[in-house]
Design a protein around this motif. Structure first.
Motif, PDB file in Angstrom:
ATOM      1  N   HIS A  19       0.931  -1.235   0.031  1.00  0.00           N
ATOM      2  CA  HIS A  19       0.114   0.062   0.120  1.00  0.00           C
ATOM      3  C   HIS A  19       0.876   1.391  -0.221  1.00  0.00           C
ATOM      4  N   ARG A  39      -1.927   5.467  -1.398  1.00  0.00           N
ATOM      5  CA  ARG A  39      -2.034   4.190  -0.858  1.00  0.00           C
ATOM      6  C   ARG A  39      -2.109   3.222  -2.115  1.00  0.00           C
ATOM      7  N   GLU A  81       1.993   3.204   2.914  1.00  0.00           N
ATOM      8  CA  GLU A  81       2.393   2.385   4.212  1.00  0.00           C
ATOM      9  C   GLU A  81       3.736   1.784   4.263  1.00  0.00           C
ATOM     10  N   HIS A 113       1.650  -3.549   7.016  1.00  0.00           N
ATOM     11  CA  HIS A 113       0.777  -2.453   6.798  1.00  0.00           C
ATOM     12  C   HIS A 113       0.513  -1.769   8.041  1.00  0.00           C
ATOM     13  N   THR A 114      -0.269  -0.514   7.682  1.00  0.00           N
ATOM     14  CA  THR A 114      -0.616   0.339   8.826  1.00  0.00           C
ATOM     15  C   THR A 114      -1.925   0.975   8.367  1.00  0.00           C
ATOM     16  N   GLU A 120      -0.654  -5.702  10.505  1.00  0.00           N
ATOM     17  CA  GLU A 120      -1.511  -4.345  10.443  1.00  0.00           C
ATOM     18  C   GLU A 120      -1.324  -3.667  11.794  1.00  0.00           C
TER      19      GLU A 120
HETATM   20 ZN   LIG Z   1      -2.278  -1.617   4.003  1.00  0.00          ZN
END
Ligand SMILES: [Zn+2]
Length: 363
Positions: free
Chosen positions: A65, A109, A68, A219-220, A288
């Motif tokens: 993403h 993203r 991220e 991910h964030t 995440e």
């Molecule tokens: Zn993500």
């Protein structure tokens, strides 16, 4: 831990290349056919350790993403530095850095085709068409076809929509992914992305001889501030569930079928990797890490998408929208950065612990 975070994609890429080379990793770069803000061709990088046991592999990926990737890259940098000091693990290491290099470089993203890469990995037989019920109604709110105004009453509108539709329905309409609005948020594409084609071509080589793979994809932006969850976007086998529990603990993960915060999305990177059967045992988890509340994150995504499509790159409003998106997915807070990198390193060590002692998980 803040020192592992780079100021832009070019810096992250050169630090990654340097760190991997220092450890004697084999390094390759794959062009995605578009340019970054500095006018250079954008490439993502893949580094494979050369000394480890190729039957047991840890895969660490960042930047699916885009924006991220500031976080995922920092985790990879921190891990490379630790290995430089303490020595390499016995398993083979494969690092995929800045997979969505366009999104990383341009503070998005989504990728160069406005595709959300994590909705693009459809399986054979799945069509690149369709949208969740409710997306059409939300389209004009989510994707206004004009440059941003200086005042956008997003929260008022969002609150009204939540009242009208309910948070759960809204979330599923928004984040499930859609294949009908090419300039909209969470667009899954109309065919495999360039990134996916490159992975399709080369993953078998990077994972040649692998029997047990643990893949952590960083991910964030989802979940509470500086907390983490492993999200699983495919149906777990008993063995995968057991390995996850042994490695990371029973409360560490949420699978597609029992999830509160994950949702019934198509086209995830994880289910695709697992379906390719690169190894007899391929365990994929999206790690995440939470930043800000969902409405705030959505407001930032909407504003950046709007500015990207309808504003001009040099406009102050466009630059601000992109800066805001970066902060939403990679907060400046030293406390946040310290916590998320430390916790990520812990996850990697837990995975390596399992790969070092494969017998104990029954594999
Ligand atoms: Zn993500």
């Amino acid at each position: 831990m803040s020192r592992y975070f780079s100021k832009d994609y070019a810096e992250a890429q050169s630090r990654f290349r340097e760190g991997a080379t220092k450890l004697g990793f084999s390094l390759e770069s794959h062009s995605i056919g578009v340019q970054g803000p500095d006018g250079n061709d954008l490439e993502f990088d893949v580094a494979c350790s050369t000394g480890g046991d190729p039957s047991r592999v840890i895969v660490l990926s960042s930047g699916v993403h885009g924006v991220e990737g500031y976080f995922g890259s920092a985790v990879q940098m921190a891990m490379l530095e630790q290995w430089t000091q303490a020595g390499m693990p016995s398993a083979k290491v494969v690092m995929l850095h800045g997979l969505n290099a366009y999104g990383f470089a341009w503070s998005r993203r989504f990728n160069e085709e406005n595709i959300d890469p994590n909705r693009n990995f459809l399986l054979p037989g799945e069509a690149f068409s369709g949208s969740p019920p409710g997306y059409a109604e939300l389209d004009s709110f989510l994707n206004p076809k004009r440059p941003p105004f200086s005042f956008e009453p997003f929260k008022v509108k969002a609150a009204w929509l939540i009242m009208q539709h309910g948070m759960k329905k809204l979330r599923s309409a928004i984040a499930t992914g859609q294949y009908d609005y090419p300039q909209g948020l969470f667009f899954g594409g109309q065919g495999p992305s360039r990134m996916q084609s490159i992975l399709q071509q080369h993953m078998p080589r990077w994972l040649e001889g692998s029997e047990q793979v643990i893949h952590l994809d960083f991910h964030t932006g989802l979940g509470d501030w500086a907390t983490w969850k492993l999200l699983i976007d495919y149906k777990l086998t008993d063995l995968q569930r057991e390995t996850l529990t042994q490695c990371f603990g029973p409360e560490s993960f949420e699978a597609n079928d029992d999830s509160e915060i994950a949702y019934d999305a198509r086209g995830g990177f994880g289910q695709w990797c697992v379906a390719q059967k690169y190894a007899q045992h391929y365990l994929f988890a999206c790690a995440e890490f939470g930043t800000y509340p969902p409405v705030k994150v959505l407001a930032g995504l909407r504003a950046e998408n709007q500015a990207h499509h309808w504003g001009r790159a040099e406009d102050t409003s466009t630059r601000k929208a992109k800066q805001r998106l970066k902060n939403l997915f990679c907060p400046e807070s030293p406390q946040w950065r310290e916590t998320v990198v430390q916790d990520s390193l812990k996850l990697i060590h837990q995975a390596l612990g399992n790969l070092d002692a494969p017998g104990e998980s029954g594999t």
